[in-house]
Design an enzyme around this catalytic site. Structure first.
Site, mmCIF file in Angstrom:
data_model
loop_
_atom_site.group_PDB
_atom_site.id
_atom_site.type_symbol
_atom_site.label_atom_id
_atom_site.label_comp_id
_atom_site.label_asym_id
_atom_site.label_seq_id
_atom_site.Cartn_x
_atom_site.Cartn_y
_atom_site.Cartn_z
ATOM 1 N N PHE A 74 -14.465 3.218 2.055
ATOM 2 C CA PHE A 74 -13.381 2.398 1.510
ATOM 3 C C PHE A 74 -12.810 3.101 0.278
ATOM 4 O O PHE A 74 -13.513 3.363 -0.680
ATOM 5 C CB PHE A 74 -13.863 0.988 1.143
ATOM 6 C CG PHE A 74 -12.705 0.092 0.817
ATOM 7 C CD1 PHE A 74 -11.958 -0.489 1.841
ATOM 8 C CD2 PHE A 74 -12.316 -0.124 -0.489
ATOM 9 C CE1 PHE A 74 -10.853 -1.280 1.559
ATOM 10 C CE2 PHE A 74 -11.217 -0.914 -0.777
ATOM 11 C CZ PHE A 74 -10.490 -1.484 0.247
ATOM 12 N N VAL A 75 -11.514 3.408 0.344
ATOM 13 C CA VAL A 75 -10.897 4.199 -0.730
ATOM 14 C C VAL A 75 -9.837 3.394 -1.475
ATOM 15 O O VAL A 75 -9.237 2.469 -0.923
ATOM 16 C CB VAL A 75 -10.265 5.500 -0.179
ATOM 17 C CG1 VAL A 75 -11.337 6.437 0.338
ATOM 18 C CG2 VAL A 75 -9.245 5.218 0.919
ATOM 19 N N ARG B 232 -4.307 0.380 -7.674
ATOM 20 C CA ARG B 232 -3.156 1.038 -7.046
ATOM 21 C C ARG B 232 -2.583 2.131 -7.943
ATOM 22 O O ARG B 232 -2.003 3.097 -7.468
ATOM 23 C CB ARG B 232 -2.040 0.027 -6.748
ATOM 24 C CG ARG B 232 -2.392 -0.987 -5.672
ATOM 25 C CD ARG B 232 -1.131 -1.685 -5.193
ATOM 26 N NE ARG B 232 -1.409 -2.919 -4.473
ATOM 27 C CZ ARG B 232 -1.684 -2.999 -3.173
ATOM 28 N NH1 ARG B 232 -1.743 -1.914 -2.449
ATOM 29 N NH2 ARG B 232 -1.902 -4.178 -2.593
ATOM 30 N N GLY C 73 0.780 -1.229 0.000
ATOM 31 C CA GLY C 73 0.000 0.000 0.000
ATOM 32 C C GLY C 73 0.816 1.288 0.000
ATOM 33 O O GLY C 73 0.442 2.267 -0.635
ATOM 34 N N ASP D 170 -6.335 3.115 9.881
ATOM 35 C CA ASP D 170 -7.767 2.835 9.920
ATOM 36 C C ASP D 170 -8.120 2.392 11.347
ATOM 37 O O ASP D 170 -8.243 3.235 12.232
ATOM 38 C CB ASP D 170 -8.039 1.759 8.857
ATOM 39 C CG ASP D 170 -9.494 1.512 8.586
ATOM 40 O OD1 ASP D 170 -10.312 1.733 9.479
ATOM 41 O OD2 ASP D 170 -9.846 1.067 7.478
ATOM 42 N N ASP E 32 0.136 3.569 4.114
ATOM 43 C CA ASP E 32 -0.803 4.312 3.271
ATOM 44 C C ASP E 32 -1.935 4.907 4.092
ATOM 45 O O ASP E 32 -2.308 6.055 3.913
ATOM 46 C CB ASP E 32 -1.351 3.414 2.142
ATOM 47 C CG ASP E 32 -1.894 2.081 2.645
ATOM 48 O OD1 ASP E 32 -1.850 1.823 3.883
ATOM 49 O OD2 ASP E 32 -2.373 1.284 1.811
HETATM 50 P P1 XMP Z 1 -5.681 -0.878 10.042
HETATM 51 O O1 XMP Z 1 -7.170 -1.148 10.189
HETATM 52 O O2 XMP Z 1 -4.850 -1.979 10.630
HETATM 53 O O3 XMP Z 1 -5.521 -0.934 8.486
HETATM 54 O O4 XMP Z 1 -5.306 0.499 10.523
HETATM 55 C C1 XMP Z 1 -4.396 -0.580 7.845
HETATM 56 C C2 XMP Z 1 -4.315 -1.302 6.532
HETATM 57 O O5 XMP Z 1 -5.595 -1.668 6.024
HETATM 58 C C3 XMP Z 1 -5.731 -1.339 4.685
HETATM 59 N N1 XMP Z 1 -6.865 -0.373 4.537
HETATM 60 C C4 XMP Z 1 -7.396 0.023 3.379
HETATM 61 N N2 XMP Z 1 -7.048 -0.270 2.122
HETATM 62 N N3 XMP Z 1 -8.730 1.167 1.329
HETATM 63 C C5 XMP Z 1 -7.727 0.306 1.097
HETATM 64 O O6 XMP Z 1 -7.394 0.061 -0.065
HETATM 65 C C6 XMP Z 1 -9.163 1.523 2.564
HETATM 66 O O7 XMP Z 1 -10.082 2.317 2.722
HETATM 67 C C7 XMP Z 1 -8.440 0.907 3.647
HETATM 68 N N4 XMP Z 1 -8.539 1.014 4.993
HETATM 69 C C8 XMP Z 1 -7.554 0.217 5.491
HETATM 70 C C9 XMP Z 1 -4.408 -0.737 4.258
HETATM 71 O O8 XMP Z 1 -3.659 -1.732 3.614
HETATM 72 C C10 XMP Z 1 -3.705 -0.364 5.533
HETATM 73 O O9 XMP Z 1 -2.319 -0.534 5.473
#
Ligand code: XMP
Length: 191
Positions: A159-160, A172, A51, A110, A107
């Site tokens: 979701f982005v 990507r 990412g 979340d 990236d």
């Molecule tokens: P956490 O929940 O552990 O997530 O903070 C971090 C990883 O989850 C992926 N992630 C996303 N990937 N769109 C995506 O393409 C999203 O909206 C999204 N939200 C979380 C991402 O890989 C990140 O490193």
């Protein structure tokens, strides 16, 4: 004269949240902030792939400090938009980081399960300092208490995809960041 080809993937977006231009401007500013925070020190950058690949590549070119780069691979999502309960380490570090100033780049922040886990792992290796940088922050979704030192953009709970962020390894290469149409978020043929 060469004209730039349009990205047909744009049609899969509900809307664009962050334009290519806004990303470019913000990445420049972040690079300056990071350089100011580290002074003349060398930085050991650890990018969480896949990412953070595009963000890291652009950001590092805005930081004039000496830099060592390593990558770590973590699986957080499968081919859907729901988080795994626990992130999994798939590929570890190859550089030594003991006594080094480490900047961990991802990236998006979340639930914060991924960054808090990786930060904990790195902390055990005795770096001189550890800071974190994320392009996007969905603050409303936290399950673990964690804030990044450098943040590109705060975004809503959508979701982005784009600029390194994927859905089932696609999108990507989009130069902007957008919300994926909900009708495309669980196509069985991609699973
Ligand atoms: P956490 O929940 O552990 O997530 O903070 C971090 C990883 O989850 C992926 N992630 C996303 N990937 N769109 C995506 O393409 C999203 O909206 C999204 N939200 C979380 C991402 O890989 C990140 O490193």
């Amino acid at each position: 004269m060469l004209t730039r080809k349009k990205f047909p993937l744009h049609a899969d977006l509900e809307n664009v949240l962050v334009t290519e231009q806004a990303i470019r401007r913000r990445v420049k500013r972040l690079g300056a902030d990071i350089a100011a925070a580290y002074g003349d020190s060398e930085i050991t950058v650890i990018a969480i792939i896949n990412g953070a690949i595009l963000f890291t590549a652009d950001l590092l070119r805005e930081i004039p400090n000496p830099i060592r780069l390593d990558c770590i691979r973590i699986a957080s999502y499968r081919n859907d938009t729901k988080s795994r309960s626990q992130p999994q380490l798939l590929q570890s570090l190859s550089l030594d980081i003991g006594g080094r100033h480490v900047l961990l780049i991802d990236d998006i922040l979340d639930t914060a399960k991924t960054l808090s886990l990786v930060a904990k792992m790195i902390g055990k290796l005795n770096p001189a300092s550890l800071r974190t940088c994320v392009l996007l922050d969905k603050r409303g979704r936290r399950e673990v208490e964690f804030e990044a030192d450098f943040v590109g953009f705060q975004i809503p709970d959508k979701f982005v995809v784009g600029y390194g962020l994927d859905f089932a390894e696609r999108y990507r290469n989009l130069p902007c960041i957008g919300v994926l149409k909900s009708t495309l978020q669980n196509p069985p043929e991609w699973a």
